[in-house]
Design a protein around this motif. Structure first.
Motif, PDB file in Angstrom:
ATOM      1  N   THR A  81       0.812  -1.219   0.000  1.00 49.31           N
ATOM      2  CA  THR A  81       0.000   0.000   0.000  1.00 49.31           C
ATOM      3  C   THR A  81       0.844   1.267   0.000  1.00 49.31           C
ATOM      4  OG1 THR A  81      -0.149   0.069   2.419  1.00 49.31           O
ATOM      5  CG2 THR A  81      -1.842  -1.203   1.236  1.00 49.31           C
ATOM      6  N   LEU A  82       2.157   1.116   0.188  1.00 44.42           N
ATOM      7  CA  LEU A  82       3.065   2.257   0.206  1.00 44.42           C
ATOM      8  C   LEU A  82       4.245   1.972  -0.710  1.00 44.42           C
ATOM      9  CD1 LEU A  82       3.021   2.767   4.068  1.00 44.42           C
ATOM     10  CD2 LEU A  82       1.862   4.212   2.396  1.00 44.42           C
ATOM     11  N   ASP A  83       4.891   3.012  -1.197  1.00 47.62           N
ATOM     12  CA  ASP A  83       5.979   2.834  -2.153  1.00 47.62           C
ATOM     13  C   ASP A  83       7.136   2.025  -1.596  1.00 47.62           C
ATOM     14  OD1 ASP A  83       4.565   4.315  -3.986  1.00 47.62           O
ATOM     15  OD2 ASP A  83       5.656   6.193  -3.606  1.00 47.62           O
ATOM     16  N   ALA A  86      14.446  -3.844  -9.015  1.00 51.16           N
ATOM     17  CA  ALA A  86      13.243  -3.224  -9.577  1.00 51.16           C
ATOM     18  C   ALA A  86      13.510  -2.659 -10.966  1.00 51.16           C
ATOM     19  CB  ALA A  86      12.726  -2.129  -8.650  1.00 51.16           C
ATOM     20  N   ALA A  87      14.766  -2.409 -11.282  1.00 54.95           N
ATOM     21  CA  ALA A  87      15.094  -1.873 -12.606  1.00 54.95           C
ATOM     22  C   ALA A  87      14.682  -2.839 -13.697  1.00 54.95           C
ATOM     23  CB  ALA A  87      16.588  -1.578 -12.703  1.00 54.95           C
ATOM     24  N   GLU A 144      12.830   1.010 -12.232  1.00 58.32           N
ATOM     25  CA  GLU A 144      13.121   1.885 -11.103  1.00 58.32           C
ATOM     26  C   GLU A 144      14.417   1.442 -10.431  1.00 58.32           C
ATOM     27  OE1 GLU A 144       9.827   1.642  -8.496  1.00 58.32           O
ATOM     28  OE2 GLU A 144       8.372   2.447  -9.933  1.00 58.32           O
ATOM     29  N   ARG A 145      15.224   2.399 -10.014  1.00 61.16           N
ATOM     30  CA  ARG A 145      16.478   2.072  -9.328  1.00 61.16           C
ATOM     31  C   ARG A 145      16.207   1.843  -7.845  1.00 61.16           C
ATOM     32  NH1 ARG A 145      20.879   6.384 -10.004  1.00 61.16           N
ATOM     33  NH2 ARG A 145      21.982   4.815  -8.736  1.00 61.16           N
ATOM     34  N   ALA A 146      15.821   0.644  -7.518  1.00 62.20           N
ATOM     35  CA  ALA A 146      15.485   0.349  -6.125  1.00 62.20           C
ATOM     36  C   ALA A 146      15.524  -1.155  -5.907  1.00 62.20           C
ATOM     37  CB  ALA A 146      14.097   0.893  -5.779  1.00 62.20           C
ATOM     38  N   PRO A 199       4.323  -7.770  -5.200  1.00 59.23           N
ATOM     39  CA  PRO A 199       3.439  -6.903  -4.406  1.00 59.23           C
ATOM     40  C   PRO A 199       3.228  -5.522  -5.012  1.00 59.23           C
ATOM     41  CG  PRO A 199       5.594  -7.057  -3.374  1.00 59.23           C
ATOM     42  CD  PRO A 199       5.586  -8.060  -4.493  1.00 59.23           C
ATOM     43  N   HIS A 200       4.057  -5.139  -5.976  1.00 60.13           N
ATOM     44  CA  HIS A 200       3.916  -3.818  -6.597  1.00 60.13           C
ATOM     45  C   HIS A 200       3.016  -3.914  -7.819  1.00 60.13           C
ATOM     46  CE1 HIS A 200       4.698   0.141  -8.143  1.00 60.13           C
ATOM     47  NE2 HIS A 200       5.202  -0.357  -9.260  1.00 60.13           N
ATOM     48  N   LEU A 201       1.943  -3.123  -7.827  1.00 61.23           N
ATOM     49  CA  LEU A 201       1.029  -3.060  -8.967  1.00 61.23           C
ATOM     50  C   LEU A 201       1.205  -1.711  -9.652  1.00 61.23           C
ATOM     51  CD1 LEU A 201      -2.246  -4.614  -7.508  1.00 61.23           C
ATOM     52  CD2 LEU A 201      -0.501  -5.715  -8.933  1.00 61.23           C
ATOM     53  N   PRO A 202       1.771  -1.683 -10.855  1.00 61.15           N
ATOM     54  CA  PRO A 202       1.915  -0.414 -11.575  1.00 61.15           C
ATOM     55  C   PRO A 202       0.561   0.230 -11.831  1.00 61.15           C
ATOM     56  CG  PRO A 202       3.246  -2.145 -12.585  1.00 61.15           C
ATOM     57  CD  PRO A 202       2.351  -2.809 -11.582  1.00 61.15           C
TER      58      PRO A 202
END
Length: 373
Positions: A173-175, A304-305, A310-312, A331-334
């Motif tokens: 739910t958070l970045d 994540a790249a 994304e650089r993470a 868990p990340h939904l664009p």
């Protein structure tokens, strides 16, 4: 792209790729739905996006059906986001033709699975999908705006049988909470009965964070996640390529580096009482498959790249395997995607070693959760 897919005639209509000129017709087709409609703006993004295929069926000058297929960067699975046929054109083979083009487009992109959802009372659509080789892999209650349930279906384009664990899906739910979200999924899969939600997600982040990262909030380390799981009564062990603190090379300030190392020492101290809690050394895709075969759930650090440009650092849950692939809950939904776009995503085994590294140090880490004995 095979030119034969750009325009294919299936009398008495043609199936072709959508263009911006079709937006009015696409919006009109959606108007036939009582809810869960795709907006004109969304259609415009889909048509322009190279990560999406939009097919339309056209008879004379009229668009009588459409299908949207969505792809995820870094994975070889795709999802039919929608497939709709105008009421007066149903029963004439339009849906079958759109489905065929959706599948062929997915195959051309190298996908090995195609997934979709359908209302569980839509008998004609379910029958079409079954005849076309789709299998029901689950049911989601209250999926649609009107409270109707959805069946989840999948078709594999290769013969290998997948071994999938029953891992529930939870989107961060958070970045900065991919690690806690992944841990929550894995803990539930091995029998943890606590409440899954943002309160628990943030609590785990506070317990497992390295405090600092290059930018934004601190990430969560493998040691920190294992500590958080163990505090909740879940068996967890760490497998890392180095005993050094994770992410310390992501900050330049000496004071911040010292804080990251301080947090790491606290985690290792809490894990020190169990000689099996931490393993230092390289792991392979075979180690991941071995854990899954034992009913254990690996939570793996990836770049994540490679998945989201994304650089993470990013954490995912490995949920299963077949002869050629691992399967992943991300868990990340664009933006513009939903839960079904993060579930059991197919990742070629050959890509795992490169994907599961982060940063200049090429750090590798996973946390393996096991059911209670």
């Amino acid at each position: 792209m095979n030119a034969s897919l750009d325009v294919a005639t299936v009398a008495p209509f043609v199936v072709r790729r959508a263009e911006r000129a079709d937006l009015d017709a696409l919006e009109a087709l959606e108007g036939a739905f009582p809810g869960d409609r795709i907006s004109r703006a969304s259609f415009a993004r889909f048509v322009a996006n190279t990560a999406t295929d939009v097919w339309v069926a056209q008879r004379d000058a009229e668009v009588i059906g459409d299908a949207v297929v969505v792809y995820r960067r870094g994975f070889v699975s795709a999802r039919i986001y929608t497939l709709v046929v105008a009421e007066h054109a149903r029963g004439t083979g339009v849906a079958k033709a759109l489905l065929a083009h959706a599948e062929r487009g997915a195959r051309e992109r190298g996908c090995v699975t195609l997934r979709l959802e359908v209302r569980d009372d839509n008998e004609s659509a379910i029958a079409l999908y079954r005849r076309s080789g789709y299998e029901v892999v689950g049911r989601t209650a209250d999926y649609y705006e009107d409270g109707s349930a959805a069946l989840r279906l999948r078709k594999r384009f290769v013969g290998a049988d997948a071994h999938l664990l029953r891992v529930p899906y939870y989107a961060q739910t958070l970045d900065f909470t991919c690690g806690p979200a992944a841990l929550l999924m894995a803990m539930r899969a091995v029998g943890w009965e606590g409440t899954i939600g943002q309160e628990q997600e943030v609590a785990i982040w506070r317990e497992a964070t390295t405090v600092y990262m290059l930018a934004g909030h601190g990430g969560t380390s493998a040691h920190g996640l294992a500590v958080a799981a163990r505090r909740r009564g879940v068996r967890a062990r760490v497998w890392v390529d180095t005993a050094a603190a994770a992410f310390v090379d992501s900050v330049r300030d000496a004071g911040k580096k010292a804080v990251i190392e301080l947090a790491h020492r606290a985690f290792t101290s809490e894990l020190a009482s169990d000689p099996d809690a931490v393993r230092v050394g390289e792991f392979t895709v075979h180690d991941v498959v071995g854990a899954l075969a034992r009913g254990e759930v690996p939570v793996v650090l990836v770049s994540a790249a490679r998945l989201h440009a994304e650089r993470a650092p990013h954490w995912v849950v490995i949920t299963g395997y077949d002869d050629d692939h691992l399967y992943v809950h991300d868990p990340h939904l664009p933006d513009g995607t939903e839960r079904a776009d993060g579930v059991h995503l197919a990742l070629p085994r050959r890509d795992f070693a490169a994907l599961s590294r982060y940063g200049r140090a090429r750090h590798r880490a996973m946390v393996v959760l096991a059911p209670s004995p």
